[in-house]
Enzyme design. Structure first.
Site, PDB file in Angstrom:
ATOM      1  N   GLY A  10       0.833  -1.201   0.000  1.00  0.00           N
ATOM      2  CA  GLY A  10       0.000   0.000   0.000  1.00  0.00           C
ATOM      3  C   GLY A  10       0.864   1.245   0.000  1.00  0.00           C
ATOM      4  N   GLN A  11       0.227   2.419  -0.136  1.00  0.00           N
ATOM      5  CA  GLN A  11       1.047   3.635  -0.239  1.00  0.00           C
ATOM      6  C   GLN A  11       1.812   3.918   1.062  1.00  0.00           C
ATOM      7  OE1 GLN A  11      -1.072   7.220  -1.196  1.00  0.00           O
ATOM      8  NE2 GLN A  11      -2.965   6.582  -0.240  1.00  0.00           N
ATOM      9  N   ALA A  59      -5.407  -2.216   4.907  1.00  0.00           N
ATOM     10  CA  ALA A  59      -6.778  -1.783   5.204  1.00  0.00           C
ATOM     11  C   ALA A  59      -7.612  -1.842   3.937  1.00  0.00           C
ATOM     12  CB  ALA A  59      -6.784  -0.355   5.748  1.00  0.00           C
ATOM     13  N   TYR A  60      -8.909  -1.890   4.126  1.00  0.00           N
ATOM     14  CA  TYR A  60      -9.857  -1.708   3.021  1.00  0.00           C
ATOM     15  C   TYR A  60     -10.071  -0.202   2.935  1.00  0.00           C
ATOM     16  CZ  TYR A  60     -14.154  -2.096   0.274  1.00  0.00           C
ATOM     17  OH  TYR A  60     -15.106  -1.989  -0.704  1.00  0.00           O
ATOM     18  N   ASP A 101      -9.427  10.328   9.811  1.00  0.00           N
ATOM     19  CA  ASP A 101     -10.281  11.484  10.089  1.00  0.00           C
ATOM     20  C   ASP A 101     -11.758  11.146   9.828  1.00  0.00           C
ATOM     21  OD1 ASP A 101      -9.113  11.229   7.434  1.00  0.00           O
ATOM     22  OD2 ASP A 101     -10.342  12.951   6.863  1.00  0.00           O
ATOM     23  N   TYR A 124     -16.926   3.105   5.529  1.00  0.00           N
ATOM     24  CA  TYR A 124     -15.475   3.039   5.743  1.00  0.00           C
ATOM     25  C   TYR A 124     -15.121   3.593   7.131  1.00  0.00           C
ATOM     26  CZ  TYR A 124     -10.587   4.570   5.463  1.00  0.00           C
ATOM     27  OH  TYR A 124      -9.271   4.808   5.738  1.00  0.00           O
ATOM     28  N   LYS A 128     -13.489   1.567  10.307  1.00  0.00           N
ATOM     29  CA  LYS A 128     -12.211   1.949  10.929  1.00  0.00           C
ATOM     30  C   LYS A 128     -12.412   2.228  12.426  1.00  0.00           C
ATOM     31  CE  LYS A 128      -8.760   2.511   9.215  1.00  0.00           C
ATOM     32  NZ  LYS A 128      -7.633   1.545   8.964  1.00  0.00           N
TER      33      LYS A 128
END
Ligand code: NAP
Length: 279
Positions: A10-11, A59-60, A101, A124, A128
């Site tokens: 992932g990033q 993560a999704y 956030d 989402y 989280k």
């Protein structure tokens, strides 16, 4: 220090593989090696690795798609971290985990502090938040880092979407009534390593300093790239998206600074250091 890094492709995971390397021996796994929604494999993998620190960057993250795939979003963002937390508690390991956030509804006038009551507007954000709560409930040692508007040179993110769109379209229409702090994946990974070295544990907000709107961010990205595609400011109601998003995504980072002296640079500096191809 033995570190197990999940989400290496992932990033943020890519940058963590670099920033965590000086801290110890890092075993990095991607989705192909470990699917977070497979509880039995997650337990077995953590037990076999027996890490002192688990860093979960998997993560999704498909915010709009999550509206129609809530079960998968919760499996990856809540059930998976719950298993990681149970294994961390069993090993006495520290679990480093990212949140967002989007656990807030954006109705607050100023920046959110860690003790503000969460109230997610979308699936989402709910998934989280459920992940955060599962980690706290497991009572493992944890470092929960809420960040915002993550972008970088790889993967799927706003910066790359804007650069692609600006080359294909005569003008861009971008939401101007949602404010936040665009946070570069590299800055986030570096700060994570610093906080880990400082030994901090608990819940912290970790985002770039300053603020802008998506529209302001888009204009800064195009200026950096030397692209002159006009950017038209629009309201959230004019942008059709499956998921609702908070108007105010600003996270107050004071607790992080007070606990370990770590503060991310203004978002403009983060953007200036991100490598991206010239037009
Ligand atoms: N991106 C943002 O704007 C943002 C904002 C706030 C917080 N965060 C949080 O920051 C953290 C890092 O996000 P990011 O931006 O680096 O996201 P990302 O680029 O989407 O990376 C997430 C990684 O998780 C992997 N993954 C997805 N489902 C998985 C599964 N079932 N099992 C194992 N791996 C799986 C993805 O693999 P595939 O690519 O194969 O799907 C991807 O490599 C996440 O906790 C995210 O919620 C992100």
């Amino acid at each position: 220090m033995r570190i197990l890094l999940l989400g290496r492709d992932g990033q943020v995971g890519r940058e963590l593989a670099r920033s965590l390397a000086p801290l110890g021996e890092v075993s990095a796994l991607g989705r192909a090696q470990l699917d977070l929604s497979d509880a039995a494999r997650v337990s077995a993998t953590v037990r076999a690795a027996s890490p002192e620190v688990i860093v979960n960057a998997a993560a999704y993250t498909a915010v709009d798609r999550a509206e129609s795939e809530p079960q998968l979003a919760f499996a990856v963002n809540a059930s998976g971290p719950a298993v990681l937390a149970a294994e961390a508690a069993r090993l006495g390991a520290l679990l480093v985990h990212y949140s967002t956030d989007y656990v807030f509804d954006g109705a607050k006038a100023g920046a959110y502090v860690e003790d503000d009551a969460p109230h997610p507007l979308n699936v989402y954000g709910s998934s989280k938040l459920a992940g955060e709560r599962a980690i706290v409930a497991a009572a493992c040692r944890h470092l929960l880092l809420r960040t915002s508007w993550v972008y970088g040179p790889h993967g799927s993110n706003f910066m790359l979407t804007i650069l692609r769109a600006a080359r294909e379209r005569p003008e861009l229409r971008v939401v101007d009534d949602q404010v936040g702090a665009p946070t570069s994946s590299a800055a986030l990974a570096r700060a994570t390593a610093q906080v880990l070295s400082a030994g901090a544990e608990g819940l912290y907000h970790m985002s770039a300093a300053g603020k802008t709107s998506w529209c302001g961010f888009a204009r800064a990205i195009l200026a950096r790239a030397g692209l002159h595609t006009p950017v038209v400011a629009i309201r959230s109601e004019e942008y059709r998206a499956a998921a609702r998003r908070p108007r105010n995504s600003l996270l107050d980072n004071s607790r992080l600074r007070a606990a370990c002296g770590v503060a991310l640079a203004p978002w403009e500096e983060g953007l200036a250091e991100v490598p991206f191809a010239a037009p």
